[in-house]
Each structure stands twice: as C-alpha cells, then as structure tokens.
Design a protein around this motif. Structure first.
Motif, mmCIF file in Angstrom:
data_model
loop_
_atom_site.group_PDB
_atom_site.id
_atom_site.type_symbol
_atom_site.label_atom_id
_atom_site.label_comp_id
_atom_site.label_asym_id
_atom_site.label_seq_id
_atom_site.Cartn_x
_atom_site.Cartn_y
_atom_site.Cartn_z
ATOM 1 N N PHE A 61 -2.981 -3.452 -15.714
ATOM 2 C CA PHE A 61 -2.245 -2.844 -16.615
ATOM 3 C C PHE A 61 -2.818 -1.883 -17.471
ATOM 4 C CE2 PHE A 61 0.688 -6.421 -15.717
ATOM 5 C CZ PHE A 61 2.061 -5.976 -15.726
ATOM 6 N N ALA A 62 -2.053 -0.900 -18.000
ATOM 7 C CA ALA A 62 -2.531 0.086 -18.966
ATOM 8 C C ALA A 62 -2.928 -0.692 -20.345
ATOM 9 C CB ALA A 62 -1.840 1.333 -19.208
ATOM 10 N N GLU A 63 -1.770 -1.572 -20.528
ATOM 11 C CA GLU A 63 -1.995 -2.153 -21.918
ATOM 12 C C GLU A 63 -2.872 -3.718 -21.872
ATOM 13 O OE1 GLU A 63 2.368 -0.646 -21.332
ATOM 14 O OE2 GLU A 63 0.947 -1.713 -20.288
ATOM 15 N N THR A 64 -3.233 -3.949 -22.963
ATOM 16 C CA THR A 64 -4.148 -4.920 -22.826
ATOM 17 C C THR A 64 -3.217 -6.272 -23.214
ATOM 18 O OG1 THR A 64 -5.900 -3.742 -24.104
ATOM 19 C CG2 THR A 64 -5.998 -6.220 -24.242
ATOM 20 N N GLU A 65 -3.418 -7.347 -22.239
ATOM 21 C CA GLU A 65 -2.805 -8.538 -22.692
ATOM 22 C C GLU A 65 -3.180 -9.256 -23.920
ATOM 23 O OE1 GLU A 65 -3.466 -11.298 -19.420
ATOM 24 O OE2 GLU A 65 -3.655 -9.950 -17.974
ATOM 25 N N PRO A 66 -2.070 -9.498 -24.623
ATOM 26 C CA PRO A 66 -2.023 -10.151 -26.045
ATOM 27 C C PRO A 66 -2.963 -11.466 -25.836
ATOM 28 C CG PRO A 66 0.083 -10.471 -25.162
ATOM 29 C CD PRO A 66 -0.604 -9.475 -24.165
ATOM 30 N N GLU A 67 -2.709 -12.434 -24.575
ATOM 31 C CA GLU A 67 -3.293 -13.641 -24.519
ATOM 32 C C GLU A 67 -3.898 -13.581 -23.038
ATOM 33 O OE1 GLU A 67 -1.455 -17.189 -25.591
ATOM 34 O OE2 GLU A 67 -0.093 -15.791 -27.023
ATOM 35 N N PRO A 68 -5.141 -13.317 -22.816
ATOM 36 C CA PRO A 68 -5.771 -13.277 -21.467
ATOM 37 C C PRO A 68 -5.458 -14.592 -20.649
ATOM 38 C CG PRO A 68 -7.450 -12.478 -22.851
ATOM 39 C CD PRO A 68 -6.229 -13.139 -23.912
ATOM 40 N N VAL A 69 -5.216 -14.468 -19.684
ATOM 41 C CA VAL A 69 -4.795 -15.591 -18.683
ATOM 42 C C VAL A 69 -5.974 -16.172 -18.161
ATOM 43 C CG1 VAL A 69 -3.263 -16.407 -16.684
ATOM 44 C CG2 VAL A 69 -2.402 -14.616 -18.190
ATOM 45 N N SER A 70 -6.003 -17.454 -17.906
ATOM 46 C CA SER A 70 -7.079 -18.284 -17.285
ATOM 47 C C SER A 70 -6.442 -19.206 -16.377
ATOM 48 C CB SER A 70 -8.089 -18.853 -18.303
ATOM 49 O OG SER A 70 -8.503 -17.750 -19.243
ATOM 50 N N VAL A 71 -7.560 -19.575 -15.223
ATOM 51 C CA VAL A 71 -7.209 -20.585 -14.341
ATOM 52 C C VAL A 71 -8.002 -21.936 -14.911
ATOM 53 C CG1 VAL A 71 -7.723 -21.402 -11.956
ATOM 54 C CG2 VAL A 71 -6.826 -18.951 -12.482
ATOM 55 N N HIS A 72 -7.445 -22.980 -14.914
ATOM 56 C CA HIS A 72 -7.998 -24.273 -15.347
ATOM 57 C C HIS A 72 -8.322 -25.034 -14.326
ATOM 58 C CE1 HIS A 72 -6.725 -23.359 -19.863
ATOM 59 N NE2 HIS A 72 -7.747 -22.620 -19.553
ATOM 60 N N PRO A 94 0.803 -1.155 -0.114
ATOM 61 C CA PRO A 94 -0.159 -0.096 -0.068
ATOM 62 C C PRO A 94 0.848 1.369 0.091
ATOM 63 C CG PRO A 94 -1.201 -1.679 1.599
ATOM 64 C CD PRO A 94 0.173 -2.219 0.971
ATOM 65 N N SER A 95 2.032 1.448 0.617
ATOM 66 C CA SER A 95 2.769 2.490 0.546
ATOM 67 C C SER A 95 3.834 2.738 -0.988
ATOM 68 C CB SER A 95 4.042 2.271 1.701
ATOM 69 O OG SER A 95 4.943 1.312 1.454
ATOM 70 N N HIS A 96 3.606 1.631 -1.811
ATOM 71 C CA HIS A 96 4.496 1.879 -2.830
ATOM 72 C C HIS A 96 4.078 3.009 -3.713
ATOM 73 C CE1 HIS A 96 6.382 0.606 -6.657
ATOM 74 N NE2 HIS A 96 6.994 -0.335 -5.793
ATOM 75 N N PRO A 97 4.905 3.679 -4.253
ATOM 76 C CA PRO A 97 4.405 4.835 -5.256
ATOM 77 C C PRO A 97 3.631 4.594 -6.340
ATOM 78 C CG PRO A 97 6.750 4.646 -4.958
ATOM 79 C CD PRO A 97 6.406 3.353 -4.377
ATOM 80 N N LEU A 98 3.625 3.351 -6.804
ATOM 81 C CA LEU A 98 2.730 2.810 -7.830
ATOM 82 C C LEU A 98 0.924 2.760 -7.554
ATOM 83 C CD1 LEU A 98 4.549 0.094 -9.866
ATOM 84 C CD2 LEU A 98 4.203 2.296 -10.812
ATOM 85 N N THR A 99 0.759 2.863 -6.102
ATOM 86 C CA THR A 99 -0.612 2.957 -5.756
ATOM 87 C C THR A 99 -1.196 4.099 -6.225
ATOM 88 O OG1 THR A 99 0.232 3.405 -3.504
ATOM 89 C CG2 THR A 99 -0.274 1.383 -3.958
ATOM 90 N N ARG A 100 -0.509 5.017 -6.481
ATOM 91 C CA ARG A 100 -1.287 6.296 -6.927
ATOM 92 C C ARG A 100 -1.793 6.473 -8.190
ATOM 93 N NH1 ARG A 100 3.669 8.556 -4.075
ATOM 94 N NH2 ARG A 100 4.722 8.758 -5.926
ATOM 95 N N LYS A 101 -1.638 5.326 -8.895
ATOM 96 C CA LYS A 101 -1.915 5.264 -10.503
ATOM 97 C C LYS A 101 -3.248 4.211 -10.666
ATOM 98 C CE LYS A 101 2.571 6.120 -12.470
ATOM 99 N NZ LYS A 101 1.943 7.471 -13.012
ATOM 100 N N ASN A 102 -4.191 4.633 -11.539
ATOM 101 C CA ASN A 102 -5.198 3.699 -11.344
ATOM 102 C C ASN A 102 -5.072 2.460 -12.454
ATOM 103 O OD1 ASN A 102 -6.996 4.929 -10.108
ATOM 104 N ND2 ASN A 102 -7.348 6.387 -11.620
ATOM 105 N N GLN A 103 -3.882 2.621 -13.213
ATOM 106 C CA GLN A 103 -3.255 1.575 -14.107
ATOM 107 C C GLN A 103 -1.952 1.723 -14.090
ATOM 108 O OE1 GLN A 103 -5.596 2.366 -17.914
ATOM 109 N NE2 GLN A 103 -6.775 0.885 -17.817
ATOM 110 N N VAL A 104 -1.260 0.704 -14.464
ATOM 111 C CA VAL A 104 0.448 0.929 -14.617
ATOM 112 C C VAL A 104 0.738 0.362 -15.938
ATOM 113 C CG1 VAL A 104 2.572 0.068 -13.719
ATOM 114 C CG2 VAL A 104 0.581 0.344 -12.281
ATOM 115 N N SER A 105 1.608 1.037 -16.991
ATOM 116 C CA SER A 105 2.168 0.778 -17.915
ATOM 117 C C SER A 105 3.371 0.024 -17.805
ATOM 118 C CB SER A 105 2.408 2.043 -18.833
ATOM 119 O OG SER A 105 3.351 2.642 -18.457
ATOM 120 N N ILE A 106 3.638 -0.657 -18.967
ATOM 121 C CA ILE A 106 5.014 -1.489 -19.023
ATOM 122 C C ILE A 106 6.123 -0.645 -18.696
ATOM 123 C CG2 ILE A 106 6.728 -2.995 -20.104
ATOM 124 C CD1 ILE A 106 4.477 -4.696 -19.232
ATOM 125 N N VAL A 107 6.308 0.512 -19.536
ATOM 126 C CA VAL A 107 7.165 1.631 -19.203
ATOM 127 C C VAL A 107 7.206 1.986 -17.704
ATOM 128 C CG1 VAL A 107 7.794 3.822 -19.733
ATOM 129 C CG2 VAL A 107 7.006 2.317 -21.574
#
Length: 298
Positions: free
Chosen positions: A258-269, A170-183
């Motif tokens: 992520f801000a980017e869309t996953e090329p292949e959505p991950v699923s649990v089987h 919760p204290s990490h700087p990225l928590t200030r963002k609604n989405q995170v890009s790869i960059v």
C-alpha cells in the motif's frame, strides 16, 4: 472421583449437560448424578442451581481450573517419559486460522512428521476467537492466529509483522504500480472479508484517512476463496503476505504494498496458554514453527 471430575469438566467445557452427554456418549442423568456426587465429596455447590445451562460457582471455577491444570501436567509427564524412552510417539494438537493453510505451512508440518513418524498431529482450523478459546481451555497445545488483543490467559510466544498487501493476478492492471493507494484500489473489483474481520477494520481506518471508500463486489469469510478469485484475474484482494506465500512464490499472484501506512501494523501470533509448560512433541513443534515464522520476515 476421577469419573465424576471428568463428567463435571466436560459439562463445564460444553456449557450444558446435553452437549457433554453427546460428547461422552453417556446419559444426561449419569452426568448429573456424578456431579452431585462430586459436590457431596467436596462439600460445595459447583454449578448454580435452577439454570438450563451450566454456570459455575466460584468453587466450580476453582475445581475446573484445577482439573484443567491436572490434565496439562499429565500430558507433559507423558511427553517427558516418552522422551526418556526415546519413543517418538504421542500427539500434538494445533489450531490455525484458515489463512495459514498454504503450501509453506503444509510443507512445514509434513517435514516435521517425517522426522517424527510415530506422532499423531491433529490440526483444527477455526476462527481467531475459537482458537484463543481452545488454547485457553487446553484443547490444543498451540495456536496460530492473525493478531489478537492481549488476553490474560494467553501467552504470545512469537509475533511476526505481516503488513497487508494488495494481491492480484500477474495480468491485472495494478501490477504496473510499485504501490497502490486506497483511492486506486477503490476503482477495481474487490473481494474482501466481512467488516467483522480484523483486515477490514484496518482497511476502514485507512479509508477514513484517505477520504475514500472500498466497496467490494464480493465478500467472503474464506481466505481460500479470496486467494482463488484473485488468481483468476478479475478481482483484487487484500491479505497479509503469509496467507498467499505459495501463490506469490509461483507467481500466480503478485503482492503490491500500500502507498498508505497502516495505522496498526498487522502481526502473526503463535500462542499457548499462559503457564502451560510444553514438553516432548508439542515443544519440538513449537521450536519448528518459531524458526519458520522468523523466516517470514526475510
């Protein structure tokens, strides 16, 4: 021929007579002798001669598959009889990936066991390839894995989408963002799985599309270690949300998409062997896990 068939089956399953002898607790010579007797009874060679490892002939493969089916049918019959007698006994063998070892999974298994106190539940933790093999060979009734390619001997009973998330304290700087890009993610200390893991392969595709490169400070095959390092505050990691349900619910970790869309959505089987009919306790646990997995989408 029951003993001979069992010795042959173990030798074929283990890939060597030495390993089969260790598992069965009998001499290698006894296993070899029983297999020779079985070949004489059937009138065919079951194992290719002149090899150090056990390599099945075509007749050997047919015999192996026959015995495996026989074991599964006996298991199903035992469960049906127990249901008729109203006796809550028996066993369930389950194989799961390490990422599923969360409080949500433990609570599900514990609740099931409290309702069926006479059952023995055997949970094996392993890699995806190992779990698929165990399901195919009837070593377990059910498998829970993070996305597999289509397998001819495996039935996917239920598939639930689980997109990759950035997990941080919760204290990490990225928590200030609604989405995170790869960059943006590349600018922080990361703990990620090795490149052989499906998660890294998907991330590599996202990196290529974003024109950025993720260079983890730490890599590990342990999802538990990834969660724990992220919850300490310094590192960010990337996992499906299911792998950290407990930590997210208690706010030890924050999940950011992520801000980017996953090329292949991950699923649990949730998987079983194709053609295997589960009865009794394994069938009941299958129903419970299917209901639990559907709740992960809400």
């Amino acid at each position: 021929m029951d003993v001979a068939m069992r010795y042959f089956y173990e030798a074929a399953s283990q890939g060597s007579m030495r390993l089969a002898s260790e598992k069965l607790g009998v001499a290698v010579s006894s296993i070899s002798r029983q297999i020779v007797q079985l070949e004489g009874y059937l009138g065919v060679n079951l194992i290719e001669k002149g090899r150090r490892s056990v390599k099945l002939t075509e007749a050997g493969r047919l015999t192996y598959d026959f015995h495996r089916t026989h074991i599964a049918e006996l298991d199903a019959l035992r469960s049906q009889i127990q249901d008729l007698r109203g006796v809550r006994k028996g066993s369930v063998r389950l194989a799961v990936g390490e990422g599923f070892l969360t409080s949500a999974f433990f609570q599900t298994i514990d609740t099931f066991h409290k309702k069926n106190p006479g059952l023995h539940i055997d949970t094996h933790v392993g890699s995806t390839s190992e779990i698929v093999r165990m399901v195919e060979e009837d070593e377990v009734h059910l498998g829970l894995v993070l996305q597999i390619e289509p397998e001819p001997k495996v039935r996917v009973r239920l598939s639930v989408a689980q997109p990759l998330m950035v997990l941080v304290h919760p204290s990490h700087p990225l928590t200030r963002k609604n989405q995170v890009s790869i960059v943006e993610l590349s600018q922080h200390d990361l703990c990620l799985p090795p490149k052989s893991f499906r998660i890294r392969q998907i991330l590599s595709q996202m990196e290529a599309m974003a024109g950025a490169h993720l260079e983890p400070a730490q890599t590990t095959t342990s999802i538990v270690m990834m969660r724990d390092l992220a919850s300490e505050g310094r590192f960010a990691t990337v996992l499906p949300q299911i792998a950290a349900f407990g930590e997210i619910a208690s706010r030890r970790l924050i999940a950011i998409p992520f801000a980017e869309t996953e090329p292949e959505p991950v699923s649990v089987h949730l998987i079983t062997r194709l053609g295997r009919q589960l009865e009794g306790a394994p069938s009941k646990l299958l129903t419970v896990l299917e209901a639990k997995m559907r709740s992960w989408t809400h």
